[in-house]
Write an enzyme that holds these catalytic residues in place. Structure first.
Site, PDB file in Angstrom:
ATOM      1  N   HIS A   1       2.750  -3.681   5.734  1.00  0.00           N
ATOM      2  CA  HIS A   1       1.501  -3.273   6.385  1.00  0.00           C
ATOM      3  C   HIS A   1       0.561  -4.474   6.453  1.00  0.00           C
ATOM      4  CE1 HIS A   1      -1.354   0.205   7.290  1.00  0.00           C
ATOM      5  NE2 HIS A   1      -2.101  -0.895   7.414  1.00  0.00           N
TER       6      HIS A   1
ATOM      7  N   HIS B   1      -1.878  -6.543   9.613  1.00  0.00           N
ATOM      8  CA  HIS B   1      -2.318  -6.577  11.008  1.00  0.00           C
ATOM      9  C   HIS B   1      -2.408  -8.013  11.493  1.00  0.00           C
ATOM     10  CE1 HIS B   1      -3.537  -2.291  11.451  1.00  0.00           C
ATOM     11  NE2 HIS B   1      -3.624  -2.370  10.129  1.00  0.00           N
TER      12      HIS B   1
ATOM     13  N   ASP C   1      -4.093  -9.251  13.966  1.00  0.00           N
ATOM     14  CA  ASP C   1      -5.461  -9.663  14.265  1.00  0.00           C
ATOM     15  C   ASP C   1      -6.344  -9.677  13.021  1.00  0.00           C
ATOM     16  OD1 ASP C   1      -5.323  -6.907  14.069  1.00  0.00           O
ATOM     17  OD2 ASP C   1      -6.819  -6.520  15.603  1.00  0.00           O
TER      18      ASP C   1
ATOM     19  N   HIS D   1      -0.962   5.430  10.386  1.00  0.00           N
ATOM     20  CA  HIS D   1      -2.108   5.261   9.501  1.00  0.00           C
ATOM     21  C   HIS D   1      -2.616   6.659   9.134  1.00  0.00           C
ATOM     22  CE1 HIS D   1      -2.285   1.026  10.629  1.00  0.00           C
ATOM     23  NE2 HIS D   1      -3.292   0.850   9.787  1.00  0.00           N
TER      24      HIS D   1
ATOM     25  N   GLU E   1      -5.997   7.201   4.557  1.00  0.00           N
ATOM     26  CA  GLU E   1      -6.779   6.059   4.096  1.00  0.00           C
ATOM     27  C   GLU E   1      -8.203   6.498   3.800  1.00  0.00           C
ATOM     28  OE1 GLU E   1      -8.089   1.548   5.511  1.00  0.00           O
ATOM     29  OE2 GLU E   1      -7.297   2.967   6.978  1.00  0.00           O
TER      30      GLU E   1
ATOM     31  N   ASP F   1      -2.768  -5.581   4.404  1.00  0.00           N
ATOM     32  CA  ASP F   1      -3.576  -4.978   5.458  1.00  0.00           C
ATOM     33  C   ASP F   1      -4.176  -6.051   6.364  1.00  0.00           C
ATOM     34  OD1 ASP F   1      -4.564  -2.904   6.941  1.00  0.00           O
ATOM     35  OD2 ASP F   1      -6.195  -2.395   5.584  1.00  0.00           O
TER      36      ASP F   1
END
Length: 392
Positions: free
Chosen positions: A37, A39, A41, A226, A229, A318
């Site tokens: 997991h 990202h 960006d 997702h 969370e 993350d």
């Protein structure tokens, strides 16, 4: 949502190797790691953001000096302000609107992970967020895939073995999930290993995108969602029972269905018991979870209890830029907090590799040929040092 009928058990002790001591930061860095997991960006180098902004005429950065810019990203993400947190992604996505920029960011992502001891990673991004410069969805995917391949080639040349696959993400608040799912299916076995949805959970349940999930299931393709969370148990239940997710992105709020008694007994609600018994992987991101308020400290993060209860817990980053983190940093926090040993880190790593979206034989080869030998070598070094210190 969650039935009151529960399964009760006594909290087991953490199954570490009794004679082992927690690894040093140097050992933790060298330990093989698996990341599920992360990202794209959310993991740019600050210097790259600044340089791309200059090249593209992007003049909205809050800082232009790479060091101050990196500090701004971390402070904004940790500010407690949702607006400032979301602004951080406005800037990274803002400089990722050309094929050249996407290739560079993807290649640097691989190199940074390889230098951190990551041997397998699945990196997610939303193609629909990179169309402002005139690229089409396919061009975005091909640029990122090319960057990943270049990063793996350069990492191998530097002596670092790493394999990276892409997860194509659809945004929960948008209406392109089926289109992105079809895109993920077209590029399956060409660098893309699965599908994801991301974005605000509250008000945007995964059930809004059932057509995408039904398509992926018909195609026997993999997807994570997702869930759990911020929104809690209903989000987890819908992701699993309505949508059929293979993994839970975060899933940390499953702790809301677990009760720990004053005597140390543990009661699992039916949803928590289902998640544990079905071995549904949890893509836990400790530092990020602290930033978003899912836990107040590493000591209070549910990962400690979930590990003791043998959930399929995995450790992830993350957003490495916004959280100022890495896989080594995440492991180091857990080592310091829970006194984890190499055996514990191997347990998390094998869990993650078991849960990856590549074929079983390839996962098994990574576990038996890379991960276990890597930890065995570190453990042998530890034993050698122990013997040396006992005879000196």
């Amino acid at each position: 949502m969650t039935p009151t009928t529960a399964t009760t058990a006594t909290t087991p002790t953490t199954p570490t190797t009794a004679t082992e001591t927690p690894p040093s930061p140097e050992q933790t860095l060298r330990a093989p790691k698996v990341l599920l997991h992360d990202h794209l960006d959310g993991g740019l180098r600050p210097a790259t953001v600044a340089e791309l902004a200059r090249e593209q005429g992007y003049d909205r950065l809050p800082e232009t000096d790479p060091e101050r810019l990196g500090a701004w990203f971390r402070e904004a993400a940790d500010s407690g302000s949702l607006e400032r947190y979301l602004e951080t992604f406005t800037h990274t996505v803002g400089v990722m609107q050309t094929a050249a920029a996407l290739r560079r960011v993807a290649a640097e992502c691989v190199l940074d992970l390889a230098a951190d001891g990551v041997v397998y990673a699945e990196i997610r991004y939303a193609p629909e967020q990179h169309l402002q410069g005139g690229l089409g969805l396919e061009e975005v995917v091909e640029a990122v895939n090319e960057g990943f391949r270049e990063g793996m080639r350069l990492a191998a040349a530097a002596g670092h073995r790493i394999r990276v696959g892409a997860l194509l993400t659809a945004m929960r608040h948008a209406a392109r999930a089926l289109e992105i799912a079809e895109l993920a299916n077209r590029y399956r076995d060409l660098g893309v290993v699965g599908f994801d949805i991301a974005g605000a959970e509250a008000g945007f349940p995964p059930t809004r995108h059932l057509d995408a999930f039904e398509f992926l299931k018909r195609e026997n393709n993999h997807f994570t969602i997702h869930a759990g969370e911020a929104f809690g148990l209903p989000s987890i239940w819908q992701a699993l029972q309505w949508c059929g997710a293979d993994r839970l992105g975060h899933g940390v709020r499953i702790i809301d269905d677990i009760e720990v008694g004053a005597d140390g007994s543990v009661t699992l609600g039916r949803l928590a018991a289902y998640v544990r018994d079905k071995r549904i992987p949890l893509e836990l991101c400790p530092t990020s979870n602290l930033q978003t308020g899912a836990a107040d400290s590493y000591e209070e993060h549910p990962i400690g209890l979930l590990r003791r209860l043998h959930f399929r817990a995995t450790v992830n980053t993350d957003n490495r830029l916004m959280s100022g983190t890495s896989m080594s940093a995440e492991f180091t926090h857990l080592v310091r907090t829970f006194r984890y040993t190499l055996a514990d880190l191997q347990w998390f790593t094998v869990n993650a590799m078991k849960s990856a979206f590549i074929p079983f034989d390839e996962r098994l080869a990574m576990i038996n040929e890379v991960i276990k030998p890597g930890y065995a070598a570190l453990r042998s070094e530890w034993l050698f040092r122990q013997k040396g210190s006992s005879t000196s």
